[in-house]
Design a protein around this motif. Sequence first.
Motif, short mmCIF file in Angstrom:
data_model
loop_
_atom_site.label_atom_id
_atom_site.label_comp_id
_atom_site.label_asym_id
_atom_site.label_seq_id
_atom_site.Cartn_x
_atom_site.Cartn_y
_atom_site.Cartn_z
N ALA A 326 0.83 -1.21 0.00
CA ALA A 326 0.00 0.00 0.00
C ALA A 326 0.86 1.26 0.00
O ALA A 326 0.55 2.25 -0.68
CB ALA A 326 -0.94 -0.01 1.21
N ARG A 327 1.94 1.21 0.77
CA ARG A 327 2.86 2.36 0.78
C ARG A 327 3.48 2.54 -0.62
O ARG A 327 3.53 3.65 -1.15
CB ARG A 327 3.95 2.14 1.82
CG ARG A 327 5.02 3.23 1.83
CD ARG A 327 6.21 2.82 2.70
NE ARG A 327 5.84 2.71 4.09
CZ ARG A 327 5.89 3.73 4.95
NH1 ARG A 327 6.29 4.93 4.55
NH2 ARG A 327 5.56 3.56 6.20
N GLU A 328 3.94 1.44 -1.21
CA GLU A 328 4.58 1.49 -2.53
C GLU A 328 3.60 2.02 -3.58
O GLU A 328 3.99 2.80 -4.46
CB GLU A 328 5.04 0.08 -2.93
CG GLU A 328 5.69 0.01 -4.29
CD GLU A 328 5.96 -1.43 -4.73
OE1 GLU A 328 6.55 -1.61 -5.82
OE2 GLU A 328 5.56 -2.37 -4.01
N ALA A 329 2.32 1.65 -3.48
CA ALA A 329 1.32 2.06 -4.46
C ALA A 329 0.76 3.45 -4.19
O ALA A 329 -0.05 3.95 -4.97
CB ALA A 329 0.17 1.04 -4.49
N GLY A 330 1.15 4.07 -3.08
CA GLY A 330 0.66 5.40 -2.75
C GLY A 330 -0.81 5.43 -2.38
O GLY A 330 -1.52 6.41 -2.66
N VAL A 331 -1.27 4.35 -1.74
CA VAL A 331 -2.69 4.25 -1.38
C VAL A 331 -3.07 5.36 -0.41
O VAL A 331 -2.36 5.62 0.57
CB VAL A 331 -2.97 2.86 -0.75
CG1 VAL A 331 -4.34 2.83 -0.09
CG2 VAL A 331 -2.85 1.77 -1.81
N THR A 332 -4.19 6.01 -0.68
CA THR A 332 -4.71 7.03 0.23
C THR A 332 -5.88 6.52 1.06
O THR A 332 -6.13 7.02 2.15
CB THR A 332 -5.18 8.27 -0.56
OG1 THR A 332 -6.25 7.89 -1.45
CG2 THR A 332 -4.05 8.87 -1.38
N SER A 333 -6.59 5.52 0.55
CA SER A 333 -7.71 4.91 1.27
C SER A 333 -7.51 3.40 1.23
O SER A 333 -7.60 2.78 0.18
CB SER A 333 -9.04 5.30 0.62
OG SER A 333 -10.14 4.80 1.35
N PHE A 334 -7.20 2.81 2.40
CA PHE A 334 -6.77 1.41 2.51
C PHE A 334 -7.91 0.59 3.09
O PHE A 334 -8.35 0.83 4.22
CB PHE A 334 -5.55 1.35 3.43
CG PHE A 334 -5.01 -0.03 3.69
CD1 PHE A 334 -3.95 -0.54 2.93
CD2 PHE A 334 -5.52 -0.82 4.71
CE1 PHE A 334 -3.43 -1.80 3.19
CE2 PHE A 334 -5.01 -2.09 4.98
CZ PHE A 334 -3.97 -2.58 4.21
N GLY A 335 -8.41 -0.38 2.33
CA GLY A 335 -9.53 -1.20 2.79
C GLY A 335 -9.10 -2.62 3.07
O GLY A 335 -8.37 -3.23 2.29
N THR A 336 -9.59 -3.15 4.19
CA THR A 336 -9.21 -4.50 4.58
C THR A 336 -10.34 -5.12 5.40
O THR A 336 -11.49 -4.70 5.31
CB THR A 336 -7.87 -4.48 5.35
OG1 THR A 336 -7.47 -5.81 5.61
CG2 THR A 336 -7.98 -3.71 6.65
N SER A 337 -10.02 -6.11 6.21
CA SER A 337 -11.02 -6.81 7.00
C SER A 337 -10.61 -6.85 8.45
O SER A 337 -9.43 -6.69 8.80
CB SER A 337 -11.20 -8.24 6.49
OG SER A 337 -10.01 -8.99 6.72
N ALA A 338 -11.57 -7.12 9.33
CA ALA A 338 -11.27 -7.28 10.74
C ALA A 338 -10.32 -8.46 10.94
O ALA A 338 -9.44 -8.43 11.82
CB ALA A 338 -12.55 -7.48 11.53
#
Length: 623
Positions: A326-338
């Motif tokens: 995510a850091r490498e891709a420059g993600v601004t909104s990171f979605g994941t799961s519990a």
Amino acid sequence: MPEGKLLWEPGEDVLRDSKMARFVRARGFQDYHELWRWSVEDLDGFWRSIWTEYEVGPEPDRVLADSTMPDAEWCPGVELNYAEYLLSRARSGTAAIAHATESSPLAELGWDELRDSVARCSAGLRRLGVGKGDRVAAYMPNVPETVIAFLATASIGAVWSSCAPEFGAPTVIDRFAQIEPKVLIATEGYRYGGKDFDRRPRVKEIEEAIPSLEHTVLVPSGWEELLSEPAELEFERVPFDHPLWVLYSSGTTGLPKAIVQGQGGILLEHLKKANLHSDLSEADRFFWYTTTGWMMWNFLVAGLLAGATIVLYDGQPDPQRMWDFAREAGVTSFGTSAGFIGACMKAEVEPSPWPGLRAIGSTGSPLPPEGFDWIYDRFPGVWLYSTSGGTDLCTAFVGACPILPVYAGELQARSLGAAVEAWDEQGNPRIDEVGELVITRPMPSMPLYFWNDPDGERYRSSYFDTYPGIWRHGDWIKITERGSAVIYGRSDSTINRGGVRMGTSEIYSAVEGVGGVLDSLVVDVEEQMLLFVVLRDGAQLDDELVGAIRKRVREHCSPRHVPDEIVVIDEVPRTLSNKKLEVPVKKILMGGDPESAVSRDSLANPAALDPFVERAGGLSRST
């Protein structure tokens, strides 16, 4: 950390400049709660405002022509095309998709290339005979080719459906055979957890089991040929309620429900969700870890509706690797799961913020207060939102609101246009009490129907039997005095593992097909999948039998549904009507009062419950 502790508040810039803040002011309301109340009381006015705000097209004469559930009628006489609207967001010279897999490094696909590829793919599908209303099925990983094929299918007015390639052939066949696809687009293989998986034998099984298939396009070998001819973008405008895709939500009995959702309804709902609730814009890089067999893939694609760059990753969700990616891709909104956040806690990874990261979303199961605490210890300034919804509507109807505070263990608010309440058994709405999650007024992304359910009986029985005319979703929920919510898990028995949702009936079919297993019960507790088995006379739960069970579940269901623990019991507890007690057993194992979980008078053999009551002492109560 206690539930309800204040963890984050929006800054002045968000309260001034976010899309939600501007929308509240433009409609003349003081705050989000006033806006929400209007949005569920004046459905026609609210959804008309979404239509005009995002310039969907000429304003319809009527938005909600009939509000009776389950037969609500939206936008009669309107014609549109989901793909046409999405591709109108194109920004020449900028990235539409950033993508990587375990076997390929991060790369980008521009909007111009996306438009050209969709045009070529659409022409290729037409050459294969695909037309309006035909079904295109995909057995594909989360890669750009899948997005292209979906948009091409939608542009024709054909109907899309996808399964993740880790699904076993029987599971895929149970889904796709129902809708009789004309074309199958399938991967030849993929890499997961450092291992390569050849899917060509499974594709053969699928082809042989689905006689409606006329063509199969293998990726990558057949992809270039499908896209070989240059073409102009063409769009088949279809009625508002024309099918866009078929999703699958497994029940506890029978085949998975083949849920049909409409082009117009999904477009309106996802415009609202992506723009207002997720606050996505052209400046964002939007990522959600998902497979193509989960509705979050469909919503991830919807980030393009807001002009955002969507970020795809296919591979094992290694706790440290996902943050690094995510850091490498420059993600601004990171979605994941519990579940992923729990895995990060267990693995003791230590991610840190990076420039531009502003939001972290969690879904799939309730995020406990400890999960909130872990995120805020490492990302103190980030907006963390827990969100809950379902495949059934392909959206979240409780969750993110950028202009409200975040409290530990809570979802910020009920979504706009979602008349969500917590009801008791008598159908009375409750505040600060746990009840059944119901939706009392229609939403445009509710299913048009289930495939092969001509009289609508299965559709009605799935959601409307408990409270006639009211949608009962199958979750336990509490609405707080301040308008936030707490989700306490499913009140039915579908198991979501790492974004792959599977009905318990499918797991039972696999397990009970193993020689030596007579009966079984499966529950998901504290991110652990527990399988209880009754053995045939003379059988023993030795390494050989355990291996056979795990192998069959992996091949017939998915690798993610391989049980974490297998336990022998003498008898599966059942009701007098012979239904397995999945939900009561889960409540007991989570620390609930056994006498409140189920009436023993309703059991065929009350003593069959005793082993679970005894085991519960060793498990902690779930939040």
